[in-house]
Structure formats: structure tokens, C-alpha cells
Design an enzyme around this catalytic site. Structure first.
Site, mmCIF file in Angstrom:
data_model
loop_
_atom_site.group_PDB
_atom_site.id
_atom_site.type_symbol
_atom_site.label_atom_id
_atom_site.label_comp_id
_atom_site.label_asym_id
_atom_site.label_seq_id
_atom_site.Cartn_x
_atom_site.Cartn_y
_atom_site.Cartn_z
ATOM 1 N N LYS A 76 38.130 51.472 41.398
ATOM 2 C CA LYS A 76 38.317 50.593 42.563
ATOM 3 C C LYS A 76 39.740 50.705 43.111
ATOM 4 O O LYS A 76 39.940 50.852 44.316
ATOM 5 C CB LYS A 76 37.977 49.143 42.161
ATOM 6 C CG LYS A 76 38.231 48.113 43.254
ATOM 7 C CD LYS A 76 37.480 46.820 42.999
ATOM 8 C CE LYS A 76 38.127 45.913 41.980
ATOM 9 N NZ LYS A 76 39.377 45.253 42.405
ATOM 10 N N SER A 77 40.741 50.637 42.229
ATOM 11 C CA SER A 77 42.140 50.689 42.689
ATOM 12 C C SER A 77 42.427 51.997 43.431
ATOM 13 O O SER A 77 43.100 52.008 44.470
ATOM 14 C CB SER A 77 43.094 50.597 41.490
ATOM 15 O OG SER A 77 42.977 49.347 40.870
ATOM 16 N N ARG A 122 43.177 52.798 47.607
ATOM 17 C CA ARG A 122 44.388 53.531 48.010
ATOM 18 C C ARG A 122 44.038 54.813 48.760
ATOM 19 O O ARG A 122 44.783 55.250 49.634
ATOM 20 C CB ARG A 122 45.255 53.805 46.778
ATOM 21 C CG ARG A 122 45.953 52.518 46.269
ATOM 22 C CD ARG A 122 46.365 52.655 44.824
ATOM 23 N NE ARG A 122 47.218 51.572 44.332
ATOM 24 C CZ ARG A 122 46.772 50.384 43.888
ATOM 25 N NH1 ARG A 122 45.491 50.096 43.921
ATOM 26 N NH2 ARG A 122 47.622 49.474 43.429
ATOM 27 N N GLY A 128 41.750 41.152 46.652
ATOM 28 C CA GLY A 128 43.202 40.937 46.581
ATOM 29 C C GLY A 128 43.969 42.215 46.851
ATOM 30 O O GLY A 128 45.027 42.207 47.498
ATOM 31 N N ARG A 186 44.284 32.488 46.436
ATOM 32 C CA ARG A 186 45.188 33.396 45.695
ATOM 33 C C ARG A 186 46.558 33.480 46.370
ATOM 34 O O ARG A 186 46.651 33.546 47.589
ATOM 35 C CB ARG A 186 44.528 34.772 45.557
ATOM 36 C CG ARG A 186 43.246 34.662 44.731
ATOM 37 C CD ARG A 186 42.547 35.971 44.563
ATOM 38 N NE ARG A 186 43.289 36.890 43.719
ATOM 39 C CZ ARG A 186 42.879 38.122 43.452
ATOM 40 N NH1 ARG A 186 41.763 38.586 43.984
ATOM 41 N NH2 ARG A 186 43.591 38.898 42.669
ATOM 42 N N SER A 240 53.234 43.075 38.855
ATOM 43 C CA SER A 240 52.047 43.210 39.703
ATOM 44 C C SER A 240 52.071 44.525 40.469
ATOM 45 O O SER A 240 52.994 44.792 41.244
ATOM 46 C CB SER A 240 51.981 42.038 40.693
ATOM 47 O OG SER A 240 51.119 42.371 41.764
ATOM 48 N N GLN A 272 50.037 45.229 42.798
ATOM 49 C CA GLN A 272 49.760 44.954 44.211
ATOM 50 C C GLN A 272 51.038 44.628 44.963
ATOM 51 O O GLN A 272 51.256 45.102 46.074
ATOM 52 C CB GLN A 272 48.755 43.802 44.330
ATOM 53 C CG GLN A 272 47.380 44.199 43.812
ATOM 54 C CD GLN A 272 46.368 43.076 43.835
ATOM 55 O OE1 GLN A 272 46.704 41.936 44.166
ATOM 56 N NE2 GLN A 272 45.137 43.380 43.482
ATOM 57 N N ASP A 293 42.699 43.274 33.644
ATOM 58 C CA ASP A 293 41.344 43.036 34.152
ATOM 59 C C ASP A 293 40.289 43.121 33.044
ATOM 60 O O ASP A 293 39.123 42.757 33.261
ATOM 61 C CB ASP A 293 41.008 44.041 35.267
ATOM 62 C CG ASP A 293 41.910 43.844 36.480
ATOM 63 O OD1 ASP A 293 42.512 42.759 36.616
ATOM 64 O OD2 ASP A 293 42.028 44.787 37.286
ATOM 65 N N ARG A 320 34.054 40.257 37.361
ATOM 66 C CA ARG A 320 34.324 40.604 35.942
ATOM 67 C C ARG A 320 33.754 39.537 34.993
ATOM 68 O O ARG A 320 33.336 39.843 33.888
ATOM 69 C CB ARG A 320 35.819 40.810 35.710
ATOM 70 C CG ARG A 320 36.357 41.909 36.602
ATOM 71 C CD ARG A 320 37.482 42.707 36.044
ATOM 72 N NE ARG A 320 37.995 43.589 37.092
ATOM 73 C CZ ARG A 320 37.503 44.798 37.382
ATOM 74 N NH1 ARG A 320 36.495 45.284 36.684
ATOM 75 N NH2 ARG A 320 38.008 45.522 38.368
#
Ligand code: SPQ
Length: 430
Positions: free
Chosen positions: A23-24, A28, A95, A123, A168, A170, A316, A389
Site C-alpha cells: 500500500k505505501s 507513492r 492518512g 486524525r 512518522s 508520513q 501496523d 487491520r
């Protein structure tokens, strides 16, 4: 609200599956493909709801993105090719989308407004809006730009030197994406190593970034060139079947093409620490993101301590680690994981409450949890609370529960693993 009945008590899992794309990295690939020059080809892209939200936002910013075969073809025209959206950008539940997107929009000379779902609305965004504002972006939003809806009027940015208050990826990535558009060199200091997909991807798109220990340096004004990206399988998705394979008796499974980036493999280290019988066969394909196959068998597990710098490499995976720990001999203590409180749900609360309902001996602490091992799990009605999750962890828990489990809001799982139940049934049916 939908619900799902699950009952496969101690039914062994065998066979092999190829977990979907990371996913990450998928997020990107869309973002970098959109701000690079030329045609970027992405294969094994994750068609999960979160990544589809990223595609939708970049289309509204004027980028042509074509879904082809198992991937994407993105026609990038550089940062300057993005155009003012005439619709609100909706990030859904993601997020990663909102925070990285803000980094890109901070340097664009136009107005955008961003919303997300109910969970996104809770968030914290100040961690990103503050550094981006200090670089020169004009950002506003609910509660002084703490929460969505957020509005951004970007423009000329100055480089900054910034010490991240939280570990983080992000926040780091948002500042890097703004730094690529700023005047001067942006320097970031991380309190601990976090996933480095953004740094690896910049290099893949022909850009330069210096990473020395916990310092990151990136120069503004770089022109990125289109690239070919193969997305490896998501280790955070594989994690659910790693835990199932280790805890359900007589199981033996193979997870193919799993991303093995060392900033993401904390769960594997923890499983080894707990005594899991797993083997990794890494590919030697020279890809910018390492990958390989993981073999896992049912194992006798023991409790462990998870804390400090290990946390970002498995943040995660903590929900599923908690379930695994509930089946281990002896207690497991998880500390320094307060970031769990600001994920899709407060994952300390949701993990502890939902596992308690099934009979696990688990308690919440201020910065983590304590799990007393060898819990006998019964059935019950549990909920994902809209958190993918938590939903997947509870579906795996049902394999260890004597009674039936009714899972409420299972649809949240499609955020990161749309074919999760197909894979689960495949491993149960052999
Ligand atoms: O994108 P989102 O909603 O933040 O997703 C989560 C997840 O569980 O999939 C967190 F809730 O993963 C984050 C992760 O926790 C994805 C991410 C990234 O791609 O950069 C980094 C981590 O978040 P953070 O806040 O630690 O940077």
C-alpha cells in the site's frame, strides 16, 4: 452495517498465496508518477480503496492515470503540470494520501481543499500543516488546521531544518515532497528510522536525496524523470497469514513476493524472537525494494518485549502481533507505541476491547499493551470499527476461537486487502 459469520476453529492453513501489492509503495508510485516528467508504468499496483483515493485525487489535479492490466500508466508533466482542482479532493480513509498530498500541494501556486471520511476527521494533521506552513504554504482547517476539512494555498517555499517530533514516515515524506519544490536544501532529523519508501522512490525517479544515519537532506528544484515501478507484495498484509500460519496447528504456508524492506520487517524479527519457524528466501533481482518468499509453519511461541526503535518497523502489525502473543507461552509487553492511538482507530483501545470480548487476557497501557499468553478464545460478536487491520486481525482470531465469530463492518478490509477472504478461503481449502 454488514456482518460476517466466521467459524473455522483450528482448521489448518496450507498452500501458497501471493499477497497484493504494498500500500505505501502503491500510493507513492501514483504521486511520484504524477509529478515526474514522462510516462510511468506501475505493475502489481494495489487496487485497495486507499490507493484508489490517491488516484482519484491526482486525476482531479489534472493528471492522466490509466488503469491497465495489473497496473497503471501515468502521464506526468512535472510538479508544474498539476492544475487547480475544481472539486474537493477526497482522501477517503487514507492518512498516507492526505499527508503526502499536502506536501505536494504546499508548493503548487493554487487553491485546494481536502476532506476524508469520519476516521480521517479525527486524525491529527498539525504534524504536517505546521512544518509546511513554516516553509511558506498557507494552510487552514478545522481547529487551527489540526483536522479536516483542510484548505491549502501553496506557492513559493523555503527549505527548512526540521526535527520530527514523532517517528512518522508520513510527516517525513510530506516535508521531503515540499522540500523537492523549495528553494535551498531541506534537512530532516528523525527520532528513529521509519519506512524509507519515499527516499528509495526519489532515486528511482532520477532524483537525489542524502540519507545519513537519521538525517535526510533533499535539494529543491529537482526535475524527476518517469520510471518503471514494480510494487512488491505488502508485508503488512502478509503479516496476517504469518500469524495464522504460526498459531493454527498443523499449518504450513508460503507467502510469495513479499516486500522485505528492512524498515518494514520488524514483525519477522519479533516472530523469530518468539520462536516462530519461518524461512525467508530473498530474490536477487536488484529491485529498488527487496522482496522474497516467506515459509511459515505452526510453531510453539513464547512471549517477548517489543519497544523503542523497533516500533516504527512494525507499527501496523501490532494488532496481529497482539493476537499471536495471546497464543504464546508467557507475557508479551508492547511499549512506546502511543502512535497507535492516532491510526484509523485508537488501535490500543480497539485491539484490547475486541480481543477481550473473545476471551483474551490483554490489558491496555498508556503507550501499548500487555498480553498474557495462552488465552483460550471463545466466540462472540466483534467489530472492525471501520479499521481494516482490526478487521483482518479479528478474522484470523476466528481461526483460534472455539465458538462462532460474528465480524461487524468487514468491508473496511478492502482499504488494503480487497481479496483477503479469497486468500483465507484458498489456504483453508487445500
Ligand atoms: O495511510 P494510513 O491510513 O495512515 O495507514 C496506516 C495503515 O495501517 O495502513 C496507518 F494507519 O499505515 C501508515 C503507517 O502507520 C502508512 C505509512 C506510510 O505509507 O508512510 C506510514 C505509517 O504511518 P506514520 O504516521 O507512522 O507515518
Amino acid at each position: 452495517m454488514t456482518s460476517l459469520k466466521l467459524k473455522n476453529y483450528k482448521h489448518k492453513l496450507t498452500g501458497e498465496i501471493t499477497v497484493p501489492g504494498d500500500k505505501s509503495i502503491s500510493h507513492r508510485s501514483v504521486m511520484f508518477g504524477s509529478v515526474a516528467h514522462g510516462e510511468t508504468i506501475v505493475s502489481n499496483f494495489l487496487p485497495g480503496d486507499d490507493c484508489l483515493s490517491t488516484i482519484s485525487c491526482f486525476r482531479k489535479l489534472g493528471v492522466s492515470i490509466h488503469e491497465e492490466n495489473d497496473g497503471l500508466r501515468i502521464i506526468g508533466k512535472g510538479f508544474e503540470g498539476l492544475t487547480e482542482p475544481n472539486e474537493i479532493l477526497d482522501v477517503g480513509n487514507s492518512g498516507t494520501t492526505i499527508r503526502l498530498l499536502m506536501g505536494i500541494l504546499a508548493g503548487r501556486p493554487f487553491f485546494s481543499s481536502i476532506i476524508g471520511d469520519h476516521s480521517i476527521g479525527k486524525r491529527p494533521m498539525t504534524r504536517v500543516t505546521e512544518p509546511l506552513s513554516s516553509m511558506g504554504a498557507r494552510i487552514d482547517g478545522r481547529k487551527n488546521a489540526m483536522y479536516t476539512p483542510i484548505s491549502i494555498r501553496g506557492g513559493k517555499l523555503n527549505a527548512i531544518e526540521y526535527q520530527l517530533p514523532v517517528a512518522s514516515a508520513q510527516v517525513k515524506s510530506a516535508i521531503i515532497l515540499a522540500g523537492l519544490q523549495a528553494e535551498g536544501e531541506t534537512v530532516i532529523l528523525q527520532p528513529a528510522q521509519t519506512r524509507d519508501h519515499t527516499e528509495r522512490m526519489i532515486r528511482q525517479f532520477g532524483g537525489e536525496i542524502v540519507t545519513e544515519d537519521r538525517f535526510i537532506k533533499v535539494k529543491g528544484g529537482q526535475k524527476l524523470k518517469a520510471a518503471t515501478i514494480h510494487v512488491p507484495g505488502d508485508i503488512s498484509s502478509a503479516a496476517f497469514f504469518l500469524a495464522a500460519g504460526a498459531t493454527v496447528p498443523e499449518s504450513s504456508i508460503v507467502l510469495k513476493n513479499v516486500g522485505l524492506n528492512p524498515t518494514r520487517t520488524g514483525m519477522i524479527e519479533v516472530m523469530k524472537q518468539m520462536g516462530a519457524e519461518l524461512e525467508i528466501r530473498e530474490y536477487e533481482n536488484g529491485s529498488f525494494e527487496p522482496a522474497g518468499d516467506i515459509y511459515i509453519k505452526s510453531s510453539v511461541l513464547k512471549g517477548t518485549i517489543i519497544e523503542g526503535d523497533m516500533i516504527p518497523a512494525l507499527i501496523d502489525e501490532i494488532p496481529i502481533i497482539a493476537l499471536m502473543a495471546a497464543q504464546a507461552d508467557g507475557p508479551t509487553v508492547i511499549r512506546n507505541a502511543e502512535e497507535l492511538k492516532v491510526k484509523e482507530t485508537n488501535r490500543i483501545d480497539t485491539v484490547v476491547h475486541e480481543l477481550q470480548k473473545l476471551g483474551a487476557a490483554i490489558e491496555a497501557t498508556d503507550d501499548g499493551m500487555i498480553i498474557h499468553g495462552k488465552s483460550k478464545l471463545r466466540g462472540g460478536t466483534v467489530s472492525s470499527h471501520g479499521d481494516h487491520r482490526i478487521g483482518m486481525m479479528l478474522a484470523i482470531a476466528s481461526l483460534l476461537c472455539e465458538g462462532e465469530v460474528i465480524l461487524e463492518q468487514p468491508e473496511a478490509i478492502s482499504v488494503s486487502y480487497p481479496n483477503f477472504f479469497t486468500h483465507l478461503n484458498q489456504l483453508l481449502s487445500q
